[in-house]
Design a protein around this motif. Structure first.
Motif, PDB file in Angstrom:
ATOM      1  N   ILE A   1      16.333  -9.457 -31.049  1.00  0.00           N
ATOM      2  CA  ILE A   1      16.182  -8.480 -29.753  1.00  0.00           C
ATOM      3  C   ILE A   1      15.807  -9.527 -28.081  1.00  0.00           C
ATOM      4  N   ALA A   2      16.680  -9.255 -27.229  1.00  0.00           N
ATOM      5  CA  ALA A   2      15.505  -9.782 -26.053  1.00  0.00           C
ATOM      6  C   ALA A   2      15.514  -8.689 -25.642  1.00  0.00           C
ATOM      7  N   VAL A   3      13.605  -8.839 -24.568  1.00  0.00           N
ATOM      8  CA  VAL A   3      13.057  -8.083 -24.329  1.00  0.00           C
ATOM      9  C   VAL A   3      12.882  -8.591 -23.188  1.00  0.00           C
ATOM     10  N   VAL A   4      13.432  -7.732 -21.447  1.00  0.00           N
ATOM     11  CA  VAL A   4      13.493  -8.206 -20.626  1.00  0.00           C
ATOM     12  C   VAL A   4      12.752  -7.432 -19.441  1.00  0.00           C
ATOM     13  N   GLY A   5      11.603  -8.425 -18.626  1.00  0.00           N
ATOM     14  CA  GLY A   5      10.047  -7.198 -18.377  1.00  0.00           C
ATOM     15  C   GLY A   5      10.720  -7.093 -16.924  1.00  0.00           C
ATOM     16  N   ASP A   6       9.084  -7.191 -16.632  1.00  0.00           N
ATOM     17  CA  ASP A   6       9.822  -6.198 -15.175  1.00  0.00           C
ATOM     18  C   ASP A   6      10.129  -7.033 -14.125  1.00  0.00           C
ATOM     19  N   ILE A   7      11.566  -6.396 -13.702  1.00  0.00           N
ATOM     20  CA  ILE A   7      12.662  -6.926 -13.066  1.00  0.00           C
ATOM     21  C   ILE A   7      12.497  -7.518 -11.341  1.00  0.00           C
ATOM     22  N   HIS A   8      12.147  -6.357 -10.857  1.00  0.00           N
ATOM     23  CA  HIS A   8      11.744  -6.189  -9.035  1.00  0.00           C
ATOM     24  C   HIS A   8      12.308  -7.397  -8.848  1.00  0.00           C
ATOM     25  N   ASP A   9      14.297  -6.751  -8.799  1.00  0.00           N
ATOM     26  CA  ASP A   9      15.293  -7.234  -7.808  1.00  0.00           C
ATOM     27  C   ASP A   9      15.531  -8.772  -8.796  1.00  0.00           C
ATOM     28  N   GLN A  10      14.821  -9.704  -9.676  1.00  0.00           N
ATOM     29  CA  GLN A  10      15.270 -11.007 -10.017  1.00  0.00           C
ATOM     30  C   GLN A  10      16.308 -10.529 -10.938  1.00  0.00           C
ATOM     31  N   TRP A  11      17.718 -10.333 -10.764  1.00  0.00           N
ATOM     32  CA  TRP A  11      18.945 -10.786 -11.808  1.00  0.00           C
ATOM     33  C   TRP A  11      19.701 -10.707 -11.457  1.00  0.00           C
TER      34      TRP A  11
END
Length: 306
Positions: free
Chosen positions: A12-22
């Protein structure tokens, strides 16, 4: 001969707070990692509809909750004063919810029969803490007016889950994981210290566990790993009552290192109802693991914090 029921080990991958970084490269990286499920803890940006649109199109099983930044221009009086769009004509919060559809699990659940688990979402758009904030927003959007009603929605979602193995997914973590600034939900601004976790999520976890559900993982973000007052790193993992609590907010999640552009994901190995390992990985521009920090192993408990 007695047959033993075996469980496939899930990644399982958990993606932390992105804040426009995708970026498009993030989707490719997840495919290269071969993950079975991706969990998003919110804060995609300040009501960043296009970021959510890109993530919603990701062709991997996923679940998401929204963070406080995802209602930045809607939930508060001061945010509405700064709103860059006409709120009488557009509703960027609802657009984000609609884009995710069933993958948005705030106050809801999503069953993954092929994985043998259900994901239950906590209160969406949480700002954290023990004070009920943004009352009009929550009443209008979700019909809740206090922590008890919020807990009841989460518990109802967990009760309706098809599977006995439950992952709780939140933007902010639950109350009760420590009151030091460096704890997973510890307050790292003045005055320093204090538990900034969500009490309604803590109550929902306790009630779901008491009902006989297995909760191998509770994952969230919001409280960034790098502490504001020291620039040191907060504790990312806590384990209690058989549940691993993971703060995945490694921010910024994309960095430029010389000529290489790297992005991070938290990876969780899950065997049945047991988390066997958690690590923070950085993926380089060739989609290889540039570095891996093991945060937890089942037999060795906590390895180290980020």
């Amino acid at each position: 001969m007695t047959s033993q029921k075996t469980h496939k080990q899930l990644k399982i991958a958990v993606v932390g707070d992105i804040h426009d970084q995708w970026e498009a490269a993030d989707g490719i990286a997840l495919q290269q990692l071969g993950v079975d499920l991706v969990l998003f803890v919110g804060d995609f940006g300040n009501e960043s509809v296009e970021v959510v649109r890109a993530i919603a199109s990701l062709d991997i099983p996923k679940a998401a909750v929204f963070g406080n930044h995802d209602a930045w221009y809607t939930a508060t009086d001061w945010g509405r004063k700064k709103c860059p769009y006409n709120r009488e004509q557009e509703d960027w919060v609802q657009q984000q919810i609609d884009l995710f559809g069933e993958n948005h699990v705030g106050y809801q659940k999503r069953d993954f029969p092929e994985l043998g688990l259900s994901v239950v979402g906590s209160r969406p758009f949480s700002w954290g803490g023990t004070t009920w904030k943004n009352a009009s927003f929550y009443k209008e959007r979700f019909g809740v007016t206090n922590f008890a009603e919020s807990t009841a929605l989460m518990v109802a979602a967990a009760e309706s889950a098809h599977h006995n193995n439950i992952i709780f997914l939140g933007h902010n973590g639950p109350f009760g994981l420590g009151d030091r600034a460096e704890d997973p939900c510890g307050k790292d601004w003045q005055p320093l210290g204090g538990d900034f976790g969500d009490p309604d999520l803590a109550a929902a976890i306790a009630q779901t566990r008491a009902a006989g559900k297995n909760i191998p993982l509770v994952t969230f973000g919001h409280m960034h790993h790098k502490l504001r007052h020291t620039q040191q790193m907060r504790k990312a993992i806590t384990v209690t009552e058989g549940t691993v609590y993971l703060n995945a907010a490694s921010v910024p999640r994309i960095v430029q290192i010389g000529s290489d552009r790297q992005r991070n994901f938290s990876l969780v190995d899950l065997q049945g109802a047991v988390v066997t390992q958690v690590s923070l990985v950085w993926i380089n521009q060739n989609y290889k693991i540039a570095s891996e920090q093991v945060l937890y192993q089942e037999n060795n408990s906590l390895m180290q914090t980020v």
